[in-house]
Motif scaffolding. Structure first.
Motif, PDB file in Angstrom:
ATOM      1  N   LEU A   1      -7.836   2.707  -0.902  1.00 14.55           N
ATOM      2  CA  LEU A   1      -7.059   3.147   0.041  1.00 14.55           C
ATOM      3  C   LEU A   1      -7.999   3.535   1.173  1.00 14.55           C
ATOM      4  CD1 LEU A   1      -3.768   4.702  -1.508  1.00 14.55           C
ATOM      5  CD2 LEU A   1      -3.909   2.425  -0.232  1.00 14.55           C
ATOM      6  N   ASP A   2      -8.973   4.413   0.844  1.00 16.63           N
ATOM      7  CA  ASP A   2      -9.714   4.943   1.699  1.00 16.63           C
ATOM      8  C   ASP A   2     -10.970   3.827   2.336  1.00 16.63           C
ATOM      9  OD1 ASP A   2     -11.348   7.204   3.224  1.00 16.63           O
ATOM     10  OD2 ASP A   2     -12.946   6.888   1.563  1.00 16.63           O
TER      11      ASP A   2
ATOM     12  N   SER B   1      -9.050   2.159   4.855  1.00 18.10           N
ATOM     13  CA  SER B   1      -8.717   2.468   5.985  1.00 18.10           C
ATOM     14  C   SER B   1      -9.790   2.763   6.949  1.00 18.10           C
ATOM     15  CB  SER B   1      -8.100   4.141   5.617  1.00 18.10           C
ATOM     16  OG  SER B   1      -7.030   3.864   5.071  1.00 18.10           O
TER      17      SER B   1
ATOM     18  N   LEU C   1       0.705   6.707  -6.921  1.00 17.97           N
ATOM     19  CA  LEU C   1      -0.346   7.823  -7.096  1.00 17.97           C
ATOM     20  C   LEU C   1       0.170   8.882  -6.999  1.00 17.97           C
ATOM     21  CD1 LEU C   1      -3.056   5.752  -5.123  1.00 17.97           C
ATOM     22  CD2 LEU C   1      -3.047   6.135  -7.327  1.00 17.97           C
ATOM     23  N   ALA C   2       1.061   9.108  -5.919  1.00 16.43           N
ATOM     24  CA  ALA C   2       1.324  10.606  -5.881  1.00 16.43           C
ATOM     25  C   ALA C   2       2.236  11.217  -6.866  1.00 16.43           C
ATOM     26  CB  ALA C   2       2.170  10.758  -4.212  1.00 16.43           C
TER      27      ALA C   2
ATOM     28  N   TYR D   1      -6.964   5.445  -4.920  1.00 16.24           N
ATOM     29  CA  TYR D   1      -7.358   6.354  -3.928  1.00 16.24           C
ATOM     30  C   TYR D   1      -8.724   5.875  -3.205  1.00 16.24           C
ATOM     31  CZ  TYR D   1      -3.676   9.803  -4.580  1.00 16.24           C
ATOM     32  OH  TYR D   1      -2.460  10.400  -4.771  1.00 16.24           O
TER      33      TYR D   1
ATOM     34  N   LEU E   1       0.797  -1.185   0.017  1.00 13.76           N
ATOM     35  CA  LEU E   1       0.114   0.133  -0.113  1.00 13.76           C
ATOM     36  C   LEU E   1       0.755   1.409  -0.037  1.00 13.76           C
ATOM     37  CD1 LEU E   1      -2.777  -1.049   2.412  1.00 13.76           C
ATOM     38  CD2 LEU E   1      -2.796  -1.086   0.026  1.00 13.76           C
ATOM     39  N   GLU E   2       1.977   1.184   0.598  1.00 16.14           N
ATOM     40  CA  GLU E   2       2.851   2.602   0.660  1.00 16.14           C
ATOM     41  C   GLU E   2       3.540   2.507  -0.820  1.00 16.14           C
ATOM     42  OE1 GLU E   2       3.269  -0.462   2.713  1.00 16.14           O
ATOM     43  OE2 GLU E   2       2.439   0.660   4.441  1.00 16.14           O
TER      44      GLU E   2
ATOM     45  N   GLN F   1       0.562   4.104  -3.092  1.00 16.35           N
ATOM     46  CA  GLN F   1       0.838   5.579  -2.430  1.00 16.35           C
ATOM     47  C   GLN F   1       1.668   6.431  -3.306  1.00 16.35           C
ATOM     48  OE1 GLN F   1       0.651   5.174   1.872  1.00 16.35           O
ATOM     49  NE2 GLN F   1      -1.526   5.714   1.957  1.00 16.35           N
ATOM     50  N   GLU F   2       2.956   6.020  -3.512  1.00 19.57           N
ATOM     51  CA  GLU F   2       4.015   6.697  -4.273  1.00 19.57           C
ATOM     52  C   GLU F   2       3.542   6.703  -5.478  1.00 19.57           C
ATOM     53  OE1 GLU F   2       7.368   4.019  -3.386  1.00 19.57           O
ATOM     54  OE2 GLU F   2       7.626   4.880  -1.012  1.00 19.57           O
TER      55      GLU F   2
END
Length: 181
Positions: A164-165, A168, A147-148, A161, A140-141, A144-145
């Motif tokens: 991930l939401d 979470s 996506l960013a 996104y 997941l990390e 996120q990279e």
């Protein structure tokens, strides 16, 4: 491309070019395949003709009313065809109405979280024009990279996104499946 004529409340008339895919009943599905044991996702590296580049993405495709009974059925087909995965538990990640592709499109996207799909020993054939490399075990990390950094097109990025939401902030039903041992 369709012409849409509109009359605003003030009486003004305007014309818009609107695009969409009637062959898919203006519906597409995106799948976020998540392994609860390893806490990883399966992503694709896929050729994107619009940008003429290979980009990261999620399994996705059109709903074909001639061969799919439901949006979930379309998602199951695309997961097999593109990621060579099958089974798992399906959870819609959006309200039933989906989300509009953009303001000039008739297309609606529907997104599914799929928990614990397994290898498909007999995956459905890919479309002839598809160039896809499957990447399993993406943390997941790392997602996120990606996506960013803008490593996905907008629809796959939104699916990332949204996934991930949902992970979470799970519903009670989803939480019980995420954290069972």
């Amino acid at each position: 491309v369709y012409e849409r004529l509109v009359r605003y409340p003030n009486g003004k008339r305007v014309s818009f070019d609107v695009f969409g895919n009637p062959g898919s009943d203006f519906k597409s599905v995106f799948i976020f395949p998540y392994d609860t044991r390893t806490k990883t996702v399966t992503l694709l590296r896929e050729y994107i003709p619009g940008t003429n580049a290979v980009m990261w993405g999620f399994p996705a495709g059109g709903f074909d009313p001639k061969k799919h009974k439901s949006l979930e059925d379309a998602a199951r087909s695309e997961l097999s065809e593109e990621a060579f995965l099958t089974g798992g538990s399906y959870f819609p990640m959006l309200d039933p109405g989906g989300v509009s592709q953009d303001k000039y499109s008739k297309n609606i996207f529907h997104m599914f979280l799929v928990l614990n799909p397994v290898e498909d020993e007999n995956p459905l054939p890919r479309d002839e024009e598809e160039y896809i490399h499957i990447v399993k075990g993406v943390t997941l990390e790392r997602l996120q990279e990606i996506l960013a950094a803008g490593g996905m097109n907008l629809p796959s990025g939104f699916c990332g996104y949204r996934g991930l939401d949902v992970l979470s902030n799970p519903t009670p039903e989803l939480a019980s499946m995420l954290y069972e041992r």
